[in-house]
Design a protein around this motif. Structure first.
Motif, PDB file in Angstrom:
ATOM      1  N   ILE A  70       0.943  -1.349  -0.003  1.00  0.00           N
ATOM      2  CA  ILE A  70       0.077  -0.118   0.009  1.00  0.00           C
ATOM      3  C   ILE A  70       0.789   1.250   0.091  1.00  0.00           C
ATOM      4  O   ILE A  70       0.531   2.299  -0.368  1.00  0.00           O
ATOM      5  CB  ILE A  70      -1.042   0.008   1.140  1.00  0.00           C
ATOM      6  CG1 ILE A  70      -2.039   1.056   1.057  1.00  0.00           C
ATOM      7  CG2 ILE A  70      -0.097   0.074   2.639  1.00  0.00           C
ATOM      8  CD1 ILE A  70      -3.240   0.998   1.871  1.00  0.00           C
ATOM      9  N   VAL A  72       3.445   1.539  -1.870  1.00  0.00           N
ATOM     10  CA  VAL A  72       3.865   1.570  -2.912  1.00  0.00           C
ATOM     11  C   VAL A  72       2.483   2.371  -3.786  1.00  0.00           C
ATOM     12  O   VAL A  72       2.798   3.301  -4.668  1.00  0.00           O
ATOM     13  CB  VAL A  72       4.061   0.058  -3.983  1.00  0.00           C
ATOM     14  CG1 VAL A  72       4.249   0.418  -5.408  1.00  0.00           C
ATOM     15  CG2 VAL A  72       5.401  -0.394  -3.134  1.00  0.00           C
ATOM     16  N   ALA A  73       1.351   1.680  -3.587  1.00  0.00           N
ATOM     17  CA  ALA A  73       0.143   2.368  -4.280  1.00  0.00           C
ATOM     18  C   ALA A  73       0.179   3.925  -4.027  1.00  0.00           C
ATOM     19  O   ALA A  73      -0.226   4.499  -4.983  1.00  0.00           O
ATOM     20  CB  ALA A  73      -1.048   1.520  -3.601  1.00  0.00           C
ATOM     21  N   ILE A  76       3.208   6.303  -6.049  1.00  0.00           N
ATOM     22  CA  ILE A  76       3.062   6.629  -7.397  1.00  0.00           C
ATOM     23  C   ILE A  76       2.425   7.751  -7.726  1.00  0.00           C
ATOM     24  O   ILE A  76       2.850   8.610  -8.416  1.00  0.00           O
ATOM     25  CB  ILE A  76       2.714   5.417  -8.212  1.00  0.00           C
ATOM     26  CG1 ILE A  76       2.891   5.572  -9.698  1.00  0.00           C
ATOM     27  CG2 ILE A  76       1.176   5.174  -7.847  1.00  0.00           C
ATOM     28  CD1 ILE A  76       2.565   4.355 -10.624  1.00  0.00           C
ATOM     29  N   ILE A  77       1.271   8.144  -7.013  1.00  0.00           N
ATOM     30  CA  ILE A  77       0.407   9.366  -7.143  1.00  0.00           C
ATOM     31  C   ILE A  77       1.189  10.421  -6.666  1.00  0.00           C
ATOM     32  O   ILE A  77       1.284  11.484  -7.443  1.00  0.00           O
ATOM     33  CB  ILE A  77      -0.706   9.032  -6.105  1.00  0.00           C
ATOM     34  CG1 ILE A  77      -1.711   8.104  -6.806  1.00  0.00           C
ATOM     35  CG2 ILE A  77      -1.540  10.448  -6.066  1.00  0.00           C
ATOM     36  CD1 ILE A  77      -2.242   8.282  -8.026  1.00  0.00           C
ATOM     37  N   GLU A  79       4.459  10.990  -6.959  1.00  0.00           N
ATOM     38  CA  GLU A  79       5.467  11.579  -7.706  1.00  0.00           C
ATOM     39  C   GLU A  79       4.759  12.215  -9.214  1.00  0.00           C
ATOM     40  O   GLU A  79       5.046  13.304  -9.642  1.00  0.00           O
ATOM     41  CB  GLU A  79       6.131  10.462  -8.449  1.00  0.00           C
ATOM     42  CG  GLU A  79       6.912  10.601  -9.878  1.00  0.00           C
ATOM     43  CD  GLU A  79       8.004   9.584 -10.191  1.00  0.00           C
ATOM     44  OE1 GLU A  79       8.268   8.480  -9.461  1.00  0.00           O
ATOM     45  OE2 GLU A  79       8.467   9.670 -11.151  1.00  0.00           O
ATOM     46  N   PHE A  80       3.501  11.522  -9.611  1.00  0.00           N
ATOM     47  CA  PHE A  80       2.835  12.206 -10.667  1.00  0.00           C
ATOM     48  C   PHE A  80       1.992  13.306 -10.436  1.00  0.00           C
ATOM     49  O   PHE A  80       1.613  14.029 -11.478  1.00  0.00           O
ATOM     50  CB  PHE A  80       2.211  11.038 -11.504  1.00  0.00           C
ATOM     51  CG  PHE A  80       2.973   9.890 -12.130  1.00  0.00           C
ATOM     52  CD1 PHE A  80       3.441  10.421 -13.481  1.00  0.00           C
ATOM     53  CD2 PHE A  80       3.314   8.710 -11.456  1.00  0.00           C
ATOM     54  CE1 PHE A  80       4.522   9.432 -14.119  1.00  0.00           C
ATOM     55  CE2 PHE A  80       4.368   7.826 -12.134  1.00  0.00           C
ATOM     56  CZ  PHE A  80       4.757   8.256 -13.526  1.00  0.00           C
TER      57      PHE A  80
ATOM     58  N   PHE B  63       6.239  -1.959 -12.708  1.00  0.00           N
ATOM     59  CA  PHE B  63       5.771  -0.899 -11.934  1.00  0.00           C
ATOM     60  C   PHE B  63       6.787   0.118 -11.868  1.00  0.00           C
ATOM     61  O   PHE B  63       6.940   1.313 -12.144  1.00  0.00           O
ATOM     62  CB  PHE B  63       5.150  -1.367 -10.603  1.00  0.00           C
ATOM     63  CG  PHE B  63       4.311  -0.157  -9.982  1.00  0.00           C
ATOM     64  CD1 PHE B  63       2.977  -0.352 -10.083  1.00  0.00           C
ATOM     65  CD2 PHE B  63       5.049   0.665  -9.090  1.00  0.00           C
ATOM     66  CE1 PHE B  63       2.317   0.754  -9.380  1.00  0.00           C
ATOM     67  CE2 PHE B  63       4.104   1.704  -8.276  1.00  0.00           C
ATOM     68  CZ  PHE B  63       2.716   1.591  -8.540  1.00  0.00           C
ATOM     69  N   TYR B  81       6.680  16.793 -19.178  1.00  0.00           N
ATOM     70  CA  TYR B  81       6.066  16.289 -17.826  1.00  0.00           C
ATOM     71  C   TYR B  81       4.973  17.241 -17.305  1.00  0.00           C
ATOM     72  O   TYR B  81       3.891  16.938 -17.064  1.00  0.00           O
ATOM     73  CB  TYR B  81       6.996  16.235 -16.623  1.00  0.00           C
ATOM     74  CG  TYR B  81       6.780  15.602 -15.531  1.00  0.00           C
ATOM     75  CD1 TYR B  81       7.098  14.102 -15.633  1.00  0.00           C
ATOM     76  CD2 TYR B  81       6.343  15.968 -14.494  1.00  0.00           C
ATOM     77  CE1 TYR B  81       6.721  13.199 -14.420  1.00  0.00           C
ATOM     78  CE2 TYR B  81       5.990  15.372 -13.012  1.00  0.00           C
ATOM     79  CZ  TYR B  81       6.197  13.902 -13.548  1.00  0.00           C
ATOM     80  OH  TYR B  81       5.725  13.134 -12.234  1.00  0.00           O
ATOM     81  N   LEU B  96      -2.733   6.153 -13.784  1.00  0.00           N
ATOM     82  CA  LEU B  96      -2.418   5.996 -12.397  1.00  0.00           C
ATOM     83  C   LEU B  96      -3.266   5.147 -11.557  1.00  0.00           C
ATOM     84  O   LEU B  96      -2.640   4.391 -10.861  1.00  0.00           O
ATOM     85  CB  LEU B  96      -2.107   7.321 -11.939  1.00  0.00           C
ATOM     86  CG  LEU B  96      -0.944   8.076 -12.303  1.00  0.00           C
ATOM     87  CD1 LEU B  96      -0.728   9.519 -11.963  1.00  0.00           C
ATOM     88  CD2 LEU B  96       0.390   7.432 -12.165  1.00  0.00           C
ATOM     89  N   ILE B 100      -2.657   2.078  -9.024  1.00  0.00           N
ATOM     90  CA  ILE B 100      -2.721   1.972  -7.482  1.00  0.00           C
ATOM     91  C   ILE B 100      -3.537   0.590  -7.141  1.00  0.00           C
ATOM     92  O   ILE B 100      -2.942  -0.027  -6.220  1.00  0.00           O
ATOM     93  CB  ILE B 100      -3.750   3.287  -7.183  1.00  0.00           C
ATOM     94  CG1 ILE B 100      -3.238   4.697  -7.280  1.00  0.00           C
ATOM     95  CG2 ILE B 100      -3.912   2.915  -5.592  1.00  0.00           C
ATOM     96  CD1 ILE B 100      -4.203   5.717  -7.088  1.00  0.00           C
ATOM     97  N   ALA B 103      -1.094  -2.359  -7.152  1.00  0.00           N
ATOM     98  CA  ALA B 103      -0.145  -2.452  -6.279  1.00  0.00           C
ATOM     99  C   ALA B 103      -0.496  -3.393  -4.879  1.00  0.00           C
ATOM    100  O   ALA B 103       0.341  -3.869  -4.561  1.00  0.00           O
ATOM    101  CB  ALA B 103       0.345  -1.264  -5.828  1.00  0.00           C
ATOM    102  N   VAL B 104      -1.714  -3.227  -4.651  1.00  0.00           N
ATOM    103  CA  VAL B 104      -2.011  -4.008  -3.412  1.00  0.00           C
ATOM    104  C   VAL B 104      -2.507  -5.386  -3.780  1.00  0.00           C
ATOM    105  O   VAL B 104      -2.562  -6.290  -3.050  1.00  0.00           O
ATOM    106  CB  VAL B 104      -3.190  -3.187  -2.788  1.00  0.00           C
ATOM    107  CG1 VAL B 104      -2.708  -2.015  -2.263  1.00  0.00           C
ATOM    108  CG2 VAL B 104      -4.286  -3.062  -3.520  1.00  0.00           C
ATOM    109  N   TYR B 108      -2.714  -8.874  -1.505  1.00  0.00           N
ATOM    110  CA  TYR B 108      -4.150  -8.554  -0.450  1.00  0.00           C
ATOM    111  C   TYR B 108      -4.819  -9.971  -1.208  1.00  0.00           C
ATOM    112  O   TYR B 108      -5.840 -10.228  -0.259  1.00  0.00           O
ATOM    113  CB  TYR B 108      -4.822  -7.284  -0.545  1.00  0.00           C
ATOM    114  CG  TYR B 108      -3.987  -6.342   0.418  1.00  0.00           C
ATOM    115  CD1 TYR B 108      -2.817  -6.548   0.787  1.00  0.00           C
ATOM    116  CD2 TYR B 108      -4.459  -5.174   0.308  1.00  0.00           C
ATOM    117  CE1 TYR B 108      -2.056  -5.726   1.361  1.00  0.00           C
ATOM    118  CE2 TYR B 108      -3.506  -3.972   1.250  1.00  0.00           C
ATOM    119  CZ  TYR B 108      -2.593  -4.464   1.480  1.00  0.00           C
ATOM    120  OH  TYR B 108      -1.670  -3.419   2.220  1.00  0.00           O
TER     121      TYR B 108
END
Lengths: 512, 381
Positions: A70, A72-73, A76-77, A79-80, B63, B81, B96, B100, B103-104, B108
């Protein structure tokens, strides 16, 4: 610079940044410290060859993995988001700010991503030694990634090693090492990572205390506490030491933040620290209201913190807003005037260049260069804008400092009773250990509030206010994404906590 | 030596590095392709688990490569950018978002008390594999078809449609490129599984996987055709090298390929390698196709990025105002920053070396169903 400034977009963008950063910081500190703790545990396993240490390592690693995903999840937001919500920022300082982000990817993220798979799935695929190395690589990788993003953040607090280029209308890097080795970069990195180590130590201590209270996994819990209390004690002492350093450099480079942290409106010699106080939230620059409803002061301490010199002068918010000739302080009021000229001459330079009038352009440029250091202030409308929210900054700072001091004592107690061999009998300590795990989270978040809210209205201290840094976009878009992230992150957090609690309830495998 | 490189060389070098990272990402989308095959190929829990654990040990690499692609573009071409992320807002947000939830999901999905149940996490993976890659392809399509933005004299972006990038999905070329990438990711995913899983005793599963390689490749062909024909026939954006003025030019991208024959060779070699990989996997029962298709995908990716950015071509053109178009020369970081970043880039071979070493260590033994059962079962995805 911008034809119309839409405050609601900037406020939604700020809220979104606060939301995503604070969610991210729920997971990052645990990653930073727990990975080192796992590396310590596994090192002991490899040294002793005892299966019990292997199972202990695997248990903490499992919790680490749940938290890492989580992290990582949410990462990423962040950075962007610099691109999506802060497009003007990305152009105006991307020449400096982009580099540490790219370096973070090259040197840190790949270490984590590559060795993470070995750490979790390599127990039967690689040698014991290589597995241990992999665990250490994940620990080093995570902390290296913290280093580079905090170099970037440090530069936002204290922009250095760059110059403004009027032709491209952006700041450009002049000295990479000034950026990387700036006192803020070092201070941010050491303070934030060690606070993560302390929080992670409390994570291990809290769960182990729960097991001790329930008389489950007693041996494993005691071993975990032994390692975590040593790591936590060292880390919390470092937090205090680096925190003092942070306040000292704030005094030099972000005096407005420091004044807000202590609610100091009128500068004084022998300036006090307010040990406890209730802030008068209505007070504004230049009025005669009392800054506090209630306060309990320790005289002289702020002078020591800020200048490391007893009795020295510390400027207050009013000195910084209106200037103070006695101490050679230029006020915001003055800087706004100069900044407006910088903005005007830059526009004239641009127009003349476009029209091909080289004489006019070079005249305008010469004038611009006289005032360019104040360019950022030229975007402020009133001196009041340069004052950060005092109450939020004050309370956050005091909560952080109080918890930080308490942490040292609690780690000492755990270490003391562990060394005496009586940790099992001192059950009264367990709820305090668990409480401090929660408090450590609050302190960590409060620390970021001090660092970021305390330097409003600046995206880049003194150079670029947030209202200029934002993307030119209708507020409804940013509002919508704010709620998208709020809902998603909250649901994922609930899932994470539930999974974590279940795994804690299941507990580590007992070796027979 | 690096210190003496001139700005234009550094700009070209960083477009090359960005292209390499972007193309490696396209190869690594075998993870996303695999995610979309979980339901189709996995007919029982064991098969599903094998797929998820096989690609699950690589998801972070994909990723991270995407994140580095973003970071490298930020450092080397900050104007891109700022313009693209801030401008084509909703396309990037949607992309994005799918990352997100990805990633989990591996971590999970099988854990008890995970709030949503495994099917939802599998759906997250599916969405990431389809929507995420489709939109990335669509965004790359705009490198050729252009976007709707204007830059002011301070280089700050104003997007000229309220759709903030979603309008790119109205263009058949962009969408076809997106669909092609999704189907290509599925080809790569099936090939990776063939190579990574020990299928002993699961012949039907293996046949299904082999068939998926061919069927997805065949399905991708019409979209590849649309993209290729579109690319070779469309009017493209051209920079006049003398004045720097951008204008439309008929057959611009065809001209780029003719004027840069090496890029044409890279493109054809790449496509040939993918075709060979599909053929060898389906008709020669070989399991090594992923390496050929992987290299092929990287080469195709490089050809696409080179065509977009080199030979006096603005890589992020604006339809709304041609002169606002971004080129590798006007969108880059300063000489100083590009030089500093080039020193940092010297570490990339070391990074690639340890990734390759660990990859080999971890995948030297194929993934067996037995590993996912028994007492250690809970330690897997």
């Amino acid at each position: 610079m911008l034809e119309q400034i839409d405050l609601s977009t900037v406020n939604w963008a700020r809220a979104q940044f606060a939301l995503t950063a604070m969610y991210h910081w729920l997971f990052v500190p645990l990653t930073l410290g727990l990975t080192f703790l796992c590396a310590f545990f596994e090192t002991i396993y490899v040294k002793t060859g005892k299966e019990e240490w292997k199972e202990l390592t695997k248990f903490w690693m499992k919790l680490f993995g749940i938290n890492f995903a989580i992290g990582v999840a949410t990462g990423i937001i962040l950075e962007f988001e610099f691109g999506t919500n802060w497009a003007n920022y990305s152009w105006m300082v991307g020449d400096i700010f982009g580099a540490p982000l790219a370096i973070e990817g090259i040197v840190a993220f790949f270490l984590e991503a590559t060795f993470f798979a070995v750490m979790f799935f390599g127990w039967n695929r690689v040698s014991k030694g290589f597995h241990l190395l992999s665990t250490w690589m994940v620990a080093i990788g995570s902390n290296l990634s913290a280093l580079w993003i905090l170099v970037a953040n440090g530069w936002m607090q204290f922009p250095t090693g760059m110059a403004f280029n009027p032709d491209t209308a952006r700041f450009e890097m002049q000295n990479f090492f000034d950026v990387v080795l700036s006192p803020y970069a070092i201070s941010k990195f050491t303070h934030a990572t060690t606070s993560g180590f302390a929080l992670s130590s409390f994570f291990v201590i809290a769960i182990s205390s729960y097991y001790l209270a329930r008389r489950r996994h007693v041996k494993m819990a005691k071993r975990s506490i032994a390692v975590a209390s040593v790591f936590g004690l060292i880390a919390s002492l470092m937090v205090a030491f680096t925190g003092d350093e942070a306040a000292f450099i704030d005094g030099k480079h972000q005096p407005m933040k420091l004044a807000a942290m202590e609610g100091l409106w009128d500068g004084q010699k022998n300036a006090p620290v307010v040990a406890f106080g209730i802030v008068n939230g209505m007070k504004e620059p230049g009025d005669f209201q009392d800054p506090f409803v209630v306060e309990f002061k320790i005289p002289g301490l702020l002078s020591l913190l800020a200048n490391r010199q007893a009795g020295s002068f510390v400027p207050g918010i009013n000195d910084l807003v209106f200037g103070n000739k006695d101490y050679n302080i230029t006020g915001v009021t003055d800087m706004i005037k100069k900044g407006k000229r910088a903005v005007k001459y830059l526009a004239e330079y641009k127009a003349a260049k476009k029209a091909g009038d080289l004489t006019k352009a070079s005249n305008a440029l010469a004038l611009f260069n006289q005032y360019k250091d104040f360019l950022g202030y030229g975007h402020l409308d009133s001196p009041k804008e340069a004052v950060p929210p005092v109450s939020i900054t004050f309370y956050s700072f005091h909560i952080m400092a109080a918890v930080g001091t308490g942490m040292i004592i609690i780690f000492l107690l755990y270490l003391f009773f562990t060394a005496k061999g009586t940790i099992e009998r001192n059950t009264w300590l367990y709820p305090i250990g668990i409480l401090f795990f929660v408090l450590a989270y609050i302190a960590g978040e409060a620390g970021w509030v001090v660092a970021e809210v305390g330097r409003q209205p600046w995206a880049i201290q003194g150079l670029l206010p947030v209202k200029v840094a934002r993307t030119d976009i209708a507020p409804v878009n940013v509002k919508l994404t704010f709620f998208m992230f709020l809902i998603t992150f909250t649901l994922l957090l609930i899932a994470e906590v539930k999974i974590m609690l279940k795994q804690i309830q299941i507990g580590p495998k007992e070796v027979k | 030596m690096i210190g003496s490189l001139d700005l234009a060389t550094l700009q070209k070098l960083w477009w090359l590095l960005g292209s390499v990272v972007g193309s490696l990402f396209l190869f690594l989308t075998f993870v996303q392709g695999g995610q979309t095959l979980i339901w189709q190929l996995g007919k029982n829990e064991t098969e599903k688990s094998l797929i998820i654990n096989s690609i699950g040990r690589k998801w972070e690499l994909t990723f991270t490569t995407l994140v580095l692609f973003g970071g490298a573009l930020f450092a080397a071409f900050p104007k891109f950018y700022a313009t693209s992320f801030g401008g084509a807002y909703w396309v990037w947000i949607a992309i994005l978002f799918t990352f997100i939830v990805q990633a989990v999901s591996f971590e999970y999905r099988k854990k008890p008390e995970n709030l949503f149940g495994p099917t939802v996490y599998e759906a997250f993976l599916f969405i990431n594999g389809v929507v995420g890659i489709l939109l990335i392809g669509t965004a790359v399509g705009t490198f050729f078809t252009g976007s709707n933005f204007v830059l002011n004299e301070y280089n700050l972006v104003k997007w000229t449609t309220p759709w903030r990038g979603l309008e790119a999905a109205q263009n058949i070329f962009n969408v076809s490129l997106g669909i092609f990438l999704v189907l290509n990711a599925r080809v790569l995913g099936a090939l990776y599984l063939l190579n990574n899983i020990d299928f002993s005793g699961m012949d039907a599963f293996k046949t299904r996987t082999r068939n998926a390689v061919l069927s997805n490749f065949v399905a991708s062909l019409p979209f590849l055709l649309i993209v290729l024909i579109g690319l070779l026939t469309m009017d493209g954006f051209n920079i006049d090298p003398a004045t720097g003025i951008v204008s439309m030019m008929p057959f611009k991208y065809l001209k780029n390929l003719i004027e840069m024959p090496i890029v044409l060779i890279i493109l054809l070699t790449g496509l040939g390698l993918v075709i060979f990989a599909v053929y060898s996997a389906r008709f020669q029962n070989k399991d090594s196709g992923i390496w050929f298709a992987g290299l092929g995908t990287v080469l195709v990716g490089l050809a696409v990025f080179f065509t977009a950015g080199y030979n006096h071509t603005p890589f992020y053109p604006s339809k709304a105002d041609l002169q606002s178009s971004l080129t590798i020369f006007n969108a880059s970081s300063s000489h100083y920053t590009l030089t500093a970043m080039t020193y940092v880039a010297l570490i990339i071979p070391v990074v690639l070396a340890y990734i390759a070493y660990v990859w080999k260590q971890m995948d030297s033994k194929k993934l067996k169903a037995q590993e996912l059962e028994g007492p250690e079962a809970s330690e897997n995805y």
